[in-house]
Motif scaffolding. Structure first.
Motif, PDB file in Angstrom:
ATOM      1  N   PRO A   3       0.826  -1.197   0.000  1.00  0.00           N
ATOM      2  CA  PRO A   3       0.000   0.000   0.000  1.00  0.00           C
ATOM      3  C   PRO A   3       0.867   1.256   0.000  1.00  0.00           C
ATOM      4  CG  PRO A   3      -0.030  -1.026   2.159  1.00  0.00           C
ATOM      5  CD  PRO A   3       0.716  -1.940   1.246  1.00  0.00           C
ATOM      6  N   ASN A   6      -0.985   6.881   0.925  1.00  0.00           N
ATOM      7  CA  ASN A   6      -2.356   7.380   0.994  1.00  0.00           C
ATOM      8  C   ASN A   6      -3.392   6.263   1.085  1.00  0.00           C
ATOM      9  OD1 ASN A   6      -1.446  10.025   0.769  1.00  0.00           O
ATOM     10  ND2 ASN A   6      -1.493   9.939  -1.461  1.00  0.00           N
ATOM     11  N   TYR A   7      -2.940   5.034   1.361  1.00  0.00           N
ATOM     12  CA  TYR A   7      -3.870   3.901   1.428  1.00  0.00           C
ATOM     13  C   TYR A   7      -4.780   4.036   2.644  1.00  0.00           C
ATOM     14  CZ  TYR A   7      -5.707  -0.745   2.097  1.00  0.00           C
ATOM     15  OH  TYR A   7      -6.550  -1.810   2.287  1.00  0.00           O
ATOM     16  N   ARG A   8      -6.066   3.803   2.426  1.00  0.00           N
ATOM     17  CA  ARG A   8      -7.040   3.831   3.520  1.00  0.00           C
ATOM     18  C   ARG A   8      -7.876   2.561   3.427  1.00  0.00           C
ATOM     19  NH1 ARG A   8      -9.620   7.809   6.881  1.00  0.00           N
ATOM     20  NH2 ARG A   8     -11.719   7.120   7.366  1.00  0.00           N
ATOM     21  N   MET A   9      -7.870   1.805   4.507  1.00  0.00           N
ATOM     22  CA  MET A   9      -8.614   0.555   4.542  1.00  0.00           C
ATOM     23  C   MET A   9     -10.113   0.848   4.605  1.00  0.00           C
ATOM     24  SD  MET A   9      -8.182  -2.588   7.231  1.00  0.00           S
ATOM     25  CE  MET A   9      -6.433  -2.618   6.973  1.00  0.00           C
ATOM     26  N   ILE A  34      -5.690  -6.277   2.980  1.00  0.00           N
ATOM     27  CA  ILE A  34      -5.015  -5.186   2.263  1.00  0.00           C
ATOM     28  C   ILE A  34      -4.604  -5.663   0.881  1.00  0.00           C
ATOM     29  CG2 ILE A  34      -2.916  -3.783   2.195  1.00  0.00           C
ATOM     30  CD1 ILE A  34      -3.155  -3.514   5.240  1.00  0.00           C
ATOM     31  N   GLU A  37      -7.705  -5.941  -1.371  1.00  0.00           N
ATOM     32  CA  GLU A  37      -8.220  -4.643  -1.812  1.00  0.00           C
ATOM     33  C   GLU A  37      -7.329  -4.027  -2.880  1.00  0.00           C
ATOM     34  OE1 GLU A  37      -8.913  -2.022   1.465  1.00  0.00           O
ATOM     35  OE2 GLU A  37     -10.482  -3.274   2.307  1.00  0.00           O
ATOM     36  N   LEU A  38      -6.006  -4.177  -2.744  1.00  0.00           N
ATOM     37  CA  LEU A  38      -5.093  -3.623  -3.743  1.00  0.00           C
ATOM     38  C   LEU A  38      -5.197  -4.376  -5.066  1.00  0.00           C
ATOM     39  CD1 LEU A  38      -1.943  -2.951  -1.569  1.00  0.00           C
ATOM     40  CD2 LEU A  38      -3.530  -1.275  -2.487  1.00  0.00           C
TER      41      LEU A  38
END
Length: 68
Positions: A3, A6-9, A34, A37-38
């Motif tokens: 990530p 600026n990654y936000r779960m 994570i 999602e990526l």
């Protein structure tokens, strides 16, 4: 994949993590979510179709068609 800064779960993932008490299990689940999602955010590149036979052809009306 990693990530960026600026990654936000997602909030749904954060909520599900709050129910896991064992830290080792929680950290493994977090890394897995994570990564999922990526990977879901990657858009595959589309190949352009060739014009002419096997690709787009023009109808008498001027519209494109893939039918022969």
């Amino acid at each position: 994949m990693k990530p960026g800064p600026n990654y936000r779960m997602s909030s749904a993932t954060t909520t599900s993590l709050s129910n896991i008490r064992d830290p080792e299990l929680r950290n493994g689940w977090k890394r897995m979510m994570i990564d999922a999602e990526l990977c879901a955010a990657i858009q595959p590149k589309r190949e352009k179709r060739p014009a002419g036979p096997g690709g787009y052809t023009k109808n008498p009306t001027g519209t494109a068609s893939t039918r022969n």
